[in-house]
Design a protein around this motif. Structure first.
Motif, mmCIF file in Angstrom:
data_model
loop_
_atom_site.group_PDB
_atom_site.id
_atom_site.type_symbol
_atom_site.label_atom_id
_atom_site.label_comp_id
_atom_site.label_asym_id
_atom_site.label_seq_id
_atom_site.Cartn_x
_atom_site.Cartn_y
_atom_site.Cartn_z
ATOM 1 N N VAL A 1 -56.474 -0.897 22.789
ATOM 2 C CA VAL A 1 -56.848 -0.008 21.676
ATOM 3 C C VAL A 1 -55.614 0.263 20.830
ATOM 4 C CG1 VAL A 1 -57.470 2.407 21.154
ATOM 5 C CG2 VAL A 1 -58.819 1.071 22.803
ATOM 6 N N GLN A 2 -55.791 0.242 19.504
ATOM 7 C CA GLN A 2 -54.715 0.680 18.618
ATOM 8 C C GLN A 2 -55.120 2.010 18.004
ATOM 9 O OE1 GLN A 2 -56.102 -2.702 17.326
ATOM 10 N NE2 GLN A 2 -55.288 -3.194 19.350
ATOM 11 N N LEU A 3 -54.214 2.974 18.098
ATOM 12 C CA LEU A 3 -54.476 4.290 17.503
ATOM 13 C C LEU A 3 -53.560 4.392 16.290
ATOM 14 C CD1 LEU A 3 -54.289 5.731 21.030
ATOM 15 C CD2 LEU A 3 -56.287 6.192 19.587
ATOM 16 N N VAL A 4 -54.157 4.264 15.088
ATOM 17 C CA VAL A 4 -53.341 4.230 13.874
ATOM 18 C C VAL A 4 -53.115 5.669 13.395
ATOM 19 C CG1 VAL A 4 -53.109 3.303 11.544
ATOM 20 C CG2 VAL A 4 -54.274 1.949 13.306
ATOM 21 N N ALA A 5 -51.901 6.165 13.629
ATOM 22 C CA ALA A 5 -51.587 7.571 13.371
ATOM 23 C C ALA A 5 -51.337 7.805 11.874
ATOM 24 C CB ALA A 5 -50.359 7.959 14.184
ATOM 25 N N PRO A 6 -51.574 9.034 11.373
ATOM 26 C CA PRO A 6 -52.033 10.203 12.132
ATOM 27 C C PRO A 6 -53.519 10.107 12.477
ATOM 28 C CG PRO A 6 -51.851 10.745 9.797
ATOM 29 C CD PRO A 6 -51.327 9.340 9.950
ATOM 30 N N VAL A 7 -53.820 10.382 13.744
ATOM 31 C CA VAL A 7 -55.218 10.317 14.173
ATOM 32 C C VAL A 7 -55.413 11.213 15.392
ATOM 33 C CG1 VAL A 7 -55.050 8.343 15.765
ATOM 34 C CG2 VAL A 7 -57.133 8.669 14.422
ATOM 35 N N THR A 8 -56.636 11.740 15.517
ATOM 36 C CA THR A 8 -56.959 12.625 16.637
ATOM 37 C C THR A 8 -58.191 12.101 17.354
ATOM 38 O OG1 THR A 8 -56.035 14.554 15.531
ATOM 39 C CG2 THR A 8 -57.670 14.991 17.239
ATOM 40 N N VAL A 9 -58.135 12.070 18.666
ATOM 41 C CA VAL A 9 -59.321 11.735 19.464
ATOM 42 C C VAL A 9 -59.717 13.014 20.195
ATOM 43 C CG1 VAL A 9 -60.258 10.278 21.298
ATOM 44 C CG2 VAL A 9 -58.498 9.353 19.750
ATOM 45 N N GLY A 10 -60.898 13.525 19.883
ATOM 46 C CA GLY A 10 -61.329 14.808 20.442
ATOM 47 C C GLY A 10 -61.593 14.722 21.933
ATOM 48 N N ARG A 11 -61.640 15.872 22.585
ATOM 49 C CA ARG A 11 -61.736 15.916 24.047
ATOM 50 C C ARG A 11 -63.009 15.241 24.549
ATOM 51 N NH1 ARG A 11 -64.595 19.108 26.647
ATOM 52 N NH2 ARG A 11 -63.126 19.147 28.378
#
Ligand code: UD1
Ligand code: CA
Length: 458
Positions: free
Chosen positions: A410-420
């Motif tokens: 997985v690539q998380l392209v910041a700024p980014v938020t993954v909720g709980r």
């Protein structure tokens, strides 16, 4: 207690080091060389400690910034050890008591030895006491000349010694105790009429003897201690001896060190009891390690706080990071500065972290980069996950809530938020925030072209 001051001679360059850096600033077990004799002088009760500096003076001064007991005296031209001590007089103005004189290049000298020497000097009300040693090969050192009754009469330098004096095996360590009044009254009386045209501090012995004052020569119990470091061979040897002392102290405090000869622990490291350190580890100054930890071979740890019961597996590199209890790292993981890991976190092989906070019980078990991220509790980071934190200009943050499952690749392209409590499916490139309790999926739909291979390769 009697008042005690020290003068540490460190104006010379140390030509035989063949270095751009002045000799006394070469590091040994986490401290610049000169900090070792300074620490011994301090531990022996000395205040102030005057450093006589010349070459790279501001760098030497800088190594002691903030130390209130340190004063520096400039010696612009190195005209000899007697001249060097004379340069320290202004810094000692008003002082009365005993003056210890040391060299900046004797890192192995211990405070105990200074204390013994000082007691001997004071008990005998001596004007001057010199610490000596018996050497198999005394070449190069000043020799201690004694009369028929065994009393020291003077010190003669190698270049001024006749063959009979050259045969003397008792040498001058360059470490002295002097009564301040005797020192202040006589240091300027030294001439430079000798083979090197230098002002020899050692001439003070003959001056004391001629005045009928008590002049003593005390052989050191351990000749190793007074060994000066002149070249890089001796630098390595001094490092070996100092590290052996450090390792011994840790072992006596309950730390198991499998092979002390190949374990490199700097000065100023704290390690709890029942921690085991395997061969080839390097642990840098300022590190605190809890008890019951296992530090496997070739780990390199600097400036870290590590909680109890952690397991640092082989060849991991940890820099300026904080680990809670029962954390497992590696093998071959890299924690870069600003990594803060909660209890029971697991960072597996080939994982790199930088400036992240990771909550209790979270895991990144394989092949991952996590930078500039805030990760909650019980999060699973799948193999091959990357926080894309840098856009070529600025760094951006990734925030991952508790109980999130990040699938592999997985690539998380910041700024980014993954909720709980969300799940990011394998292979997803996350570019928009994921709300809590959701599934995030970004995949190109798969196409299967049946028989395609047979057409290409009949
Ligand atoms: C000195 C002693 C010698 C002794 C030896 C022990 C004298 C005359 N000789 O000789 O008897 O056996 O140490 O190592 O003292 N320094 C200065 N300014 C100077 C000269 C020296 O700060 O003008 C410093 C050096 O940086 C060094 C120390 O004093 O830390 C000793 O100087 P060095 O030139 O090494 O003296 P040696 O000739 O070895
Ligand atoms: Ca020397």
């Amino acid at each position: 207690m009697e008042s005690l001051a020290s003068v540490v001679l460190a104006a010379g360059k140390g030509t035989r080091m063949k270095s751009g850096l002045i000799k006394v600033l070469h590091p040994i077990a986490g401290l610049p060389m000169i900090a070792w004799p300074v620490a011994a002088a301090r531990e022996a009760g000395s205040d102030p400690i005057v450093l006589v500096i010349g070459h790279q003076a501001s760098a030497v001064q800088g190594a002691f910034r903030g130390a209130t007991d340190i004063r520096c005296a400039m010696q612009e031209e190195q005209l000899g050890t007697g001249h060097a001590v004379a340069c320290a007089l202004d810094a000692l103005a008003g002082f009365r008591g005993t003056v210890l004189i040391l060299c900046g290049d004797t890192p192995m000298l211990r405070a105990e030895t200074l204390k013994n020497m000082l007691a001997y000097h004071l008990d005998n009300q001596a004007a001057i006491t010199v610490l000596t040693a018996l050497m198999e090969d005394p070449y190069g050192y000043g020799r201690v000349v004694r009369n028929a009754a065994g009393h020291v009469t003077r010190i003669v330098e190698q270049k001024d010694a006749d063959p009979e004096e050259q045969a003397i095996r008792e040498i001058n360590s360059g470490i002295y105790c002097m009564d301040s009044e005797f020192l202040f009254n006589n240091i300027r009386g030294i001439g430079n009429n000798n083979a090197q045209g230098e002002y020899y501090l050692t001439d003070l012995l003959a001056i004391a003897v001629n005045k009928g004052l008590t002049c003593l020569a005390l052989p050191a119990a351990d000749a190793d201690e007074i060994m000066g470091v002149n070249d890089r061979v001796q630098l390595a040897e001094a490092g070996r001896i100092l590290r052996r002392r450090i390792n011994r102290d840790h072992m006596l405090n309950g730390v198991s060190i499998i092979d002390p000869d190949t374990t490199y622990i700097d000065h100023g490291v704290t390690i709890g009891a029942d921690t085991t350190i395997h061969p080839g580890c390097r642990i840098g100054s300022g590190t605190i390690i809890g008890s019951g930890c296992e530090i496997e071979g070739a780990a390199s740890i600097s400036d870290c706080r590590i909680g109890d019961d952690c397991h640092i597996k082989a060849a991991s590199v940890l820099e300026s990071s904080e680990l809670g209890e029962d954390v497992a790292i590696g093998p071959m993981a890299h924690l870069r500065p600003g990594t803060v890991l909660g209890k029971k976190v697991k960072i597996g092989n080939f994982v790199e972290t930088k400036k992240i906070v990771m909550g209790e019980g979270s895991k990144a078990s394989h092949l991952t980069y996590l930078g500039d991220a805030e990760i909650g509790r019980d999060v699973n980071i799948g193999c091959g996950t990357i926080t894309c934190n840098y856009d070529g200009v600025n760094k951006h943050r990734t925030v991952i809530g508790d109980d999130v499952f990040i699938g592999s690749d997985v690539q998380l392209v910041a700024p980014v938020t993954v909720g709980r409590n969300s799940l990011v499916a394998a292979g997803t490139t996350v570019t928009i925030d994921v709300p809590p309790d959701s599934l995030a999926l970004s995949r190109v739909p798969q196409v299967n072209k049946e028989g395609w291979r047979l057409k290409k390769k009949p």
